[in-house]
Design a protein around this motif. Structure first.
Motif, short mmCIF file in Angstrom:
data_model
loop_
_atom_site.label_atom_id
_atom_site.label_comp_id
_atom_site.label_asym_id
_atom_site.label_seq_id
_atom_site.Cartn_x
_atom_site.Cartn_y
_atom_site.Cartn_z
N CYS A 120 0.83 -1.35 0.00
CA CYS A 120 -0.14 -0.08 0.05
C CYS A 120 1.02 1.30 -0.16
O CYS A 120 0.52 2.35 -0.88
CB CYS A 120 -0.93 -0.05 1.15
N ASN A 121 1.80 1.17 0.91
CA ASN A 121 2.95 2.42 0.98
C ASN A 121 3.60 2.49 -0.49
O ASN A 121 3.86 3.75 -0.74
CB ASN A 121 3.73 2.31 2.04
N TYR A 122 3.90 1.64 -0.94
CA TYR A 122 4.56 1.75 -2.25
C TYR A 122 3.79 2.31 -3.28
O TYR A 122 4.08 3.32 -4.04
CB TYR A 122 5.03 0.15 -2.91
N PHE A 123 2.48 2.16 -3.36
CA PHE A 123 1.60 2.88 -4.22
C PHE A 123 1.44 4.04 -3.98
O PHE A 123 1.29 5.04 -4.55
CB PHE A 123 0.20 2.15 -4.28
N LEU A 124 1.19 4.38 -2.53
CA LEU A 124 0.69 5.75 -2.29
C LEU A 124 1.98 6.77 -2.23
O LEU A 124 1.60 7.82 -2.57
CB LEU A 124 0.37 5.66 -0.74
N LYS A 125 3.13 6.10 -2.23
CA LYS A 125 4.38 7.13 -2.51
C LYS A 125 4.57 7.35 -4.10
O LYS A 125 4.49 8.47 -4.31
CB LYS A 125 5.58 6.49 -1.90
N TYR A 126 4.72 6.35 -4.78
CA TYR A 126 5.11 6.56 -6.42
C TYR A 126 4.01 6.93 -7.04
O TYR A 126 4.23 7.81 -7.95
CB TYR A 126 5.99 5.15 -6.70
N ALA A 127 2.89 6.33 -6.86
CA ALA A 127 1.61 7.13 -7.59
C ALA A 127 1.33 8.53 -7.23
O ALA A 127 1.04 9.25 -8.36
CB ALA A 127 0.38 6.10 -7.49
N GLN A 128 1.51 8.85 -5.89
CA GLN A 128 1.18 10.37 -5.46
C GLN A 128 2.14 11.14 -6.30
O GLN A 128 1.85 12.22 -6.79
CB GLN A 128 1.36 10.36 -4.01
N GLU A 129 3.59 10.63 -6.49
CA GLU A 129 4.52 11.55 -6.99
C GLU A 129 4.06 11.63 -8.42
O GLU A 129 4.50 12.81 -8.94
CB GLU A 129 5.99 10.86 -6.97
N LYS A 130 3.77 10.86 -9.20
CA LYS A 130 3.32 10.89 -10.44
C LYS A 130 2.27 11.78 -10.52
O LYS A 130 2.19 12.64 -11.57
CB LYS A 130 2.74 9.52 -10.95
N LEU A 131 1.11 11.52 -9.78
CA LEU A 131 0.01 12.50 -9.73
C LEU A 131 0.46 13.68 -9.34
O LEU A 131 -0.18 14.96 -10.36
CB LEU A 131 -1.19 11.93 -8.79
N ASP A 132 1.21 14.17 -8.49
CA ASP A 132 1.63 15.37 -8.25
C ASP A 132 2.41 16.13 -9.29
O ASP A 132 2.34 17.25 -9.72
CB ASP A 132 2.47 15.70 -6.77
N ALA A 133 3.05 15.26 -10.03
CA ALA A 133 3.79 15.70 -11.44
C ALA A 133 3.06 15.88 -12.65
O ALA A 133 3.28 16.34 -13.67
CB ALA A 133 5.01 14.93 -11.69
N GLY A 134 1.75 15.47 -12.40
CA GLY A 134 0.86 15.52 -13.54
C GLY A 134 0.95 14.52 -14.74
O GLY A 134 0.80 14.71 -15.80
N LYS A 135 1.62 13.25 -14.23
CA LYS A 135 1.92 12.36 -15.31
C LYS A 135 1.18 10.93 -15.31
O LYS A 135 1.36 10.22 -15.92
CB LYS A 135 3.48 11.89 -14.96
N ILE A 136 -0.16 11.37 -14.61
CA ILE A 136 -0.98 10.31 -14.84
C ILE A 136 -2.13 10.47 -15.86
O ILE A 136 -2.90 11.61 -15.36
CB ILE A 136 -1.68 9.82 -13.51
N THR A 137 -2.51 9.78 -16.82
CA THR A 137 -3.59 10.09 -17.66
C THR A 137 -4.82 9.37 -17.30
O THR A 137 -4.71 8.36 -16.77
CB THR A 137 -3.04 9.75 -19.03
N GLY A 138 -5.88 9.86 -17.67
CA GLY A 138 -7.11 9.42 -17.08
C GLY A 138 -8.16 10.02 -16.66
O GLY A 138 -7.74 11.37 -16.34
N THR A 139 -9.31 9.66 -16.10
CA THR A 139 -10.05 10.54 -15.65
C THR A 139 -9.94 10.65 -14.22
O THR A 139 -9.65 9.42 -13.52
CB THR A 139 -11.61 9.79 -15.73
#
Length: 678
Positions: A120-139
């Motif tokens: 869970c922590n792995y997701f919340l760290k690295y996915a959040q970094e991508k989200l903050d950087a505007g690098k996740i596509t989708g709705t």
């Protein structure tokens, strides 16, 4: 994506590596993959793929007990066997929890594990970094849903740790492969802070999750599933604080082991009552949101026994293949025979539930249909000479779910029935075969289906498994409301009447309270006690309602622990019993020559002896039974929490166990293979 029993293909980015040290835990593990995080988590589909794997059970099968996401495992009675070894259900195997000295500190393993938390922590760290950087596509709503599910899963895992070990490290990031950070992260946080952390994670989940993430199928975690878990967590910790106040089991209490460590020695709970009541209020608030949105399923009071009989939605809710249409269900798991995602629950329900049977105390605890306890109206109570008598004039839940010899277990698609038992026989209490044996003689129908098409193969059943239903929300609200205010408001009153109306019991619970004799209830129900003292009749009947409604749904031991309802067993052992074997029903057990097949008092005994009790005692059949030798089930204070294995102290110690930042739970030693101190 369905809530499957397992996911056949692990997604890139979550396969777990070997441990940093050969004997360490998994605080520091790194997901290994051909796709590293810097190029993963870049689309909503990748997020969803990662999250789908978190739905998968970590153990394929664990005898039906302790399933990680509380769903059916195979070759077991699934969730309906989880109440075994409590005062509700019993089989022929004695649990070492009730044999002081036999439950011992392990050298390795145990509950001190972080693998799932790390995912869970792995997701919340690295996915959040991508989200903050505007690098996740989708709705964005779909992206938020994935984040909400992970916060939910982390909370769910932490709640298991809270229940089992209490104080626990709060770890929110994947840790580096370095000893000092790992040792620092092993510091146990007071359980009150852990509970607050869980509730904060659930609040985050609620803010992100959709009301309906999968088009009404209810197979994915929704906002309301998070509210339901929040209700459960808040009630658990509020009642734990109330009944363990001042003891070593709450931070700052007398003998609390956390005070032995520098990092916790000054911790106290300021405004104890305020914190406790805040938990109760959070429970009430979350419960009401769920209970008001998910109305109870109707019980028409009918048990199908012919193909022309109307179906009973309340009965079918626990054994349908598709649960999305049941208003009460909040979250459930779907199975699929074509994909090999199956279980064995309906087959188990055709016979003795894998030897898991209801206890006499539990059966006697159900009210009469007029709302009186059985001792308060002997003219209406038909007695227990026969199982058929036990069901007469009783709470509709006992009448519906307790099986009776000669009832039909199968009505439809009988030609494809596989391992079916079309007509209920006399309970096979003498068999040592778990697949056909009966534990107490009182077997339940919950989880069973009348449809042979769902019983084709042994292990090939595919009925749905409920994770959350709203009846629990009603019960949680009632209890939290009374614990907080010592009275019931209009909402609690209505919820209680709704539950009793559905159970076909007179809904005047005040009349039940007036007729309640706590000295008699204490004979049947461990929940009649808290901290070794009998509770008030009003609170007791709130607990009774919970016990009756949540039959065989895996919450009983958690309730007994949080209520501190086992102290009395330290002084006075308790005999778990089943049906009245040594009455008229003993005539059921004769061979074709009319000779009894019942054997007792010998090494190969198949039933308990009549001089022990006229009621069957499944755990006291063997003359060498430890439960028999100690005079019944006993308890030790240490058993309210699990011990921490010695391995974890040694990994983080500097030459001695005492130098570890980890401290042992109350009254457990720091030596392997030793039992509770008290």
């Amino acid at each position: 994506m369905k809530l499957y029993n397992y996911i056949t293909k692990l997604c890139a980015g979550i396969i777990v590596s070997t441990l940093f040290f050969a004997c360490t835990d998994d605080l520091n593990q790194t997901p290994m993959s051909t796709i590293p995080p810097e190029i993963f988590f870049e689309s909503e589909s990748q997020l969803e793929s990662y999250v789908n794997n978190l739905y998968a059970p970590r153990n394929k099968w664990n005898n039906g007990n302790d399933q990680e996401f509380d769903v059916h495992g195979n070759w077991s009675f699934g969730t309906f066997g989880l109440d075994n070894n409590t005062d509700n259900m019993n089989n022929k195997t004695s649990a070492n929890h009730f044999i002081p000295g036999e439950w011992r500190v392990d050298q390795t393993g145990g509950e001190w594990a972080f693998e799932f938390i790390y995912k869970c922590n792995y997701f919340l760290k690295y996915a959040q970094e991508k989200l903050d950087a505007g690098k996740i596509t989708g709705t964005r709503a779909n992206i938020d849903q994935s984040f909400g599910e992970v916060y939910f899963f982390r909370a769910f895992e932490y709640f298991k740790k809270l229940q089992r070990v209490g104080d626990f490290p709060i770890v929110t990031e994947p840790l580096p492969n370095e000893m000092n950070p790992l040792i620092e992260a092993s510091k146990r946080q007071p359980r009150t802070e852990v509970a607050k952390f869980i509730l904060a994670d659930l609040d985050k989940a609620i803010s992100l999750l959709k009301d309906d993430p999968d088009g009404g199928r209810k197979n994915r975690i929704s906002k309301y599933a998070a509210y339901m878990l929040k209700s459960r967590v808040a009630l658990y910790e509020g009642t734990w604080m109330k009944y363990f106040q001042g003891t070593a089991f709450v931070p700052g209490g007398s003998g609390w082991p956390g005070a032995s460590k520098e990092y916790n020695k000054n911790y106290t709970i300021a405004n104890y009552s305020e914190v406790m009541n805040n938990f109760f209020q959070q429970c009430m608030d979350a419960s009401k949101i769920v209970a008001d949105r998910f109305p109870l399923v109707n019980n028409n009071g009918i048990l199908q026994q012919t193909v022309s009989d109307p179906e009973n939605p309340y009965l079918n809710m626990f054994a349908a293949t598709d649960l999305k249409g049941y208003s009460e269900v909040i979250l459930w798991k779907q199975y699929d025979r074509g994909l090999g995602i199956t279980h064995n629950v309906p087959i188990a329900a055709q016979t003795g539930g894998y030897v898991n049977g209801l206890t006499r105390g539990y059966v006697d605890n159900f009210l009469l249909d007029n709302g009186k306890p059985i001792y308060a109206d002997p003219a209406r109570y038909a007695g227990d000479n026969y199982i058929a008598d036990v069901r007469k004039n009783r709470d509709g839940r006992l009448w519906l779910f307790l099986k009776e010899p000669k009832q039909k277990n199968l009505l439809f698609n009988t030609e494809n029935a596989g391992r079916a038992n079309p007509v209920e026989a006399y309970p096979n209490i003498t068999s040592s075969n778990a697949e056909v044996g009966y534990g107490t003689g009182y077997a339940i129908r919950k989880g069973g289906t009348f449809d042979g098409a769902q019983l084709t193969d042994n292990g090939g059943c595919y009925t749905g498994s409920i994770v959350f239903r709203s009846a629990e929300a009603c019960l949680n609200y009632i209890e939290a409301n009374y614990e907080k205010n010592s009275s019931l408001d209009g909402t609690a009153t209505q919820y209680w009447k709704n539950l009793r109306d559905r159970a076909k019991v007179n809904n005047d619970f005040n009349a039940t309270i007036a007729a309640t004799d706590m000295s008699k209830e204490a004979l049947n129900d461990w929940g009649a006690y808290s901290a070794g003292q009998l509770i008030s009749p009003t609170l007791y009947n709130i607990r009774r309602e919970r016990r009756s409604e949540l039959m065989a749904e895996g919450l009983r031991m958690a309730d007994l622990r949080r209520w501190r309802s086992l102290d009395q067993l330290i002084i006075k052992p308790y005999h778990l019993e089943g049906m009245k074997l040594w009455g008229p029903m003993k005539a059921w057990y004769v061979d074709d020559k009319g000779v009894s097949i019942l054997k007792y008092g010998v090494v190969d005994a198949n039933v308990s002896a009549p001089d022990q009790s006229i009621y069957l005692r499944p755990q006291e059949i063997n003359p060498n039974s430890l439960v028999l030798k100690q005079g019944g089930c006993k308890w030790a204070m240490a058993h309210y929490l699990y011990p921490i294995a010695i391995q974890h102290f040694l990994i983080t110690a500097n030459g001695s166990v005492d130098s570890s930042p980890i401290y042992q739970n109350p009254y457990w030693p720091t030596t392997a293979n030793e039992g509770a101190i008290q």
